[in-house]
Write a protein that holds these residues in place. Structure first.
Motif, PDB file in Angstrom:
ATOM      1  N   LEU A  69     -78.035  69.254 -28.457  1.00  0.00           N
ATOM      2  CA  LEU A  69     -78.013  67.950 -27.797  1.00  0.00           C
ATOM      3  C   LEU A  69     -78.947  67.956 -26.587  1.00  0.00           C
ATOM      4  O   LEU A  69     -78.846  68.820 -25.722  1.00  0.00           O
ATOM      5  CB  LEU A  69     -76.584  67.636 -27.352  1.00  0.00           C
ATOM      6  N   LYS A  72     -81.160  62.921 -23.624  1.00  0.00           N
ATOM      7  CA  LYS A  72     -81.331  61.532 -24.065  1.00  0.00           C
ATOM      8  C   LYS A  72     -80.598  61.214 -25.362  1.00  0.00           C
ATOM      9  O   LYS A  72     -80.661  60.089 -25.846  1.00  0.00           O
ATOM     10  CB  LYS A  72     -82.818  61.224 -24.222  1.00  0.00           C
ATOM     11  N   GLN A  73     -79.916  62.195 -25.932  1.00  0.00           N
ATOM     12  CA  GLN A  73     -79.195  61.979 -27.190  1.00  0.00           C
ATOM     13  C   GLN A  73     -77.707  61.827 -26.927  1.00  0.00           C
ATOM     14  O   GLN A  73     -77.210  62.230 -25.873  1.00  0.00           O
ATOM     15  CB  GLN A  73     -79.438  63.161 -28.139  1.00  0.00           C
ATOM     16  N   THR A  74     -77.008  61.244 -27.911  1.00  0.00           N
ATOM     17  CA  THR A  74     -75.566  61.058 -27.775  1.00  0.00           C
ATOM     18  C   THR A  74     -74.829  61.810 -28.878  1.00  0.00           C
ATOM     19  O   THR A  74     -75.366  62.047 -29.963  1.00  0.00           O
ATOM     20  CB  THR A  74     -75.177  59.568 -27.868  1.00  0.00           C
ATOM     21  N   VAL A  75     -73.601  62.153 -28.587  1.00  0.00           N
ATOM     22  CA  VAL A  75     -72.745  62.809 -29.581  1.00  0.00           C
ATOM     23  C   VAL A  75     -72.573  61.891 -30.786  1.00  0.00           C
ATOM     24  O   VAL A  75     -72.566  62.344 -31.932  1.00  0.00           O
ATOM     25  CB  VAL A  75     -71.386  63.186 -28.954  1.00  0.00           C
ATOM     26  N   GLU A  76     -72.472  60.585 -30.545  1.00  0.00           N
ATOM     27  CA  GLU A  76     -72.287  59.620 -31.638  1.00  0.00           C
ATOM     28  C   GLU A  76     -73.449  59.668 -32.643  1.00  0.00           C
ATOM     29  O   GLU A  76     -73.223  59.557 -33.848  1.00  0.00           O
ATOM     30  CB  GLU A  76     -72.118  58.198 -31.093  1.00  0.00           C
ATOM     31  N   GLU A  77     -74.668  59.831 -32.143  1.00  0.00           N
ATOM     32  CA  GLU A  77     -75.827  59.966 -33.048  1.00  0.00           C
ATOM     33  C   GLU A  77     -75.621  61.138 -33.996  1.00  0.00           C
ATOM     34  O   GLU A  77     -75.917  61.050 -35.190  1.00  0.00           O
ATOM     35  CB  GLU A  77     -77.110  60.230 -32.251  1.00  0.00           C
ATOM     36  N   ASP A  97     -73.892  71.540 -26.957  1.00  0.00           N
ATOM     37  CA  ASP A  97     -74.066  70.684 -25.786  1.00  0.00           C
ATOM     38  C   ASP A  97     -74.254  71.578 -24.555  1.00  0.00           C
ATOM     39  O   ASP A  97     -73.275  72.045 -23.964  1.00  0.00           O
ATOM     40  CB  ASP A  97     -72.845  69.779 -25.615  1.00  0.00           C
ATOM     41  N   GLN A 100     -72.433  70.420 -21.209  1.00  0.00           N
ATOM     42  CA  GLN A 100     -70.980  70.612 -21.166  1.00  0.00           C
ATOM     43  C   GLN A 100     -70.574  72.048 -21.500  1.00  0.00           C
ATOM     44  O   GLN A 100     -69.404  72.392 -21.384  1.00  0.00           O
ATOM     45  CB  GLN A 100     -70.296  69.654 -22.149  1.00  0.00           C
TER      46      GLN A 100
END
Length: 143
Positions: A69, A72-77, A97, A100
């Motif tokens: 990750l 600029k990216q999301t977990v949802e993507e 990630d 985190q």
């Protein structure tokens, strides 16, 4: 992060299969050809024999793809991408990630499981692996 994963996974994967960064994989998505390029992939020699030496896109779905990750990216993507991977025959997806310091393991049969700290990632698909997020993030000089 990618280099750290390569070091750790190649040590584990000797004699078991291939660990490759950004190797395009020929898959199908919604009935159309799809060339996915995960940050890292693992393909066992049972899935793709050691004798296969072509410099080409991977012709079979790997057992494991790993995505890292970026800010600029999301977990949802990646949740959507995991679904596409599974529909195409991939067995697992790890989402790393770095911010985190977690690793989410996605599989088609169950909800994602989030690993952190010293909890080893164990999986019947990847026997004897047992890496923890702490080991991975330390190898990457993030901890």
């Amino acid at each position: 992060m990618q280099a750290a994963l390569i070091v750790l996974l190649r040590t584990w994967g000797r004699g078991k299969g291939r660990i490759y960064p950004e190797w395009a994989i020929r898959l199908q998505r919604n009935g159309a050809d799809w060339a996915a390029v995960p940050d890292l992939g693992y393909i066992s020699y049972e899935q793709l024999p050691k004798s296969w030496k072509k410099n080409d896109t991977c012709p079979v779905p790997p057992e494991l793809v790993i995505e890292i990750l970026s800010p600029k990216q999301t977990v949802e993507e990646f949740e959507e991408k995991a679904y596409d991977y599974f529909q195409a025959g991939v067995s697992r997806m790890w989402l790393i990630d770095p911010a985190q310091q977690t690793i989410s393991v996605f599989s088609p049969q169950r909800p994602a499981k989030v690993y952190q700290d010293d909890i080893p990632i164990t999986d019947e698909l990847l026997p004897e692996l047992g890496l923890s997020p702490r080991e991975i993030f330390e190898e990457a000089d993030i901890l």
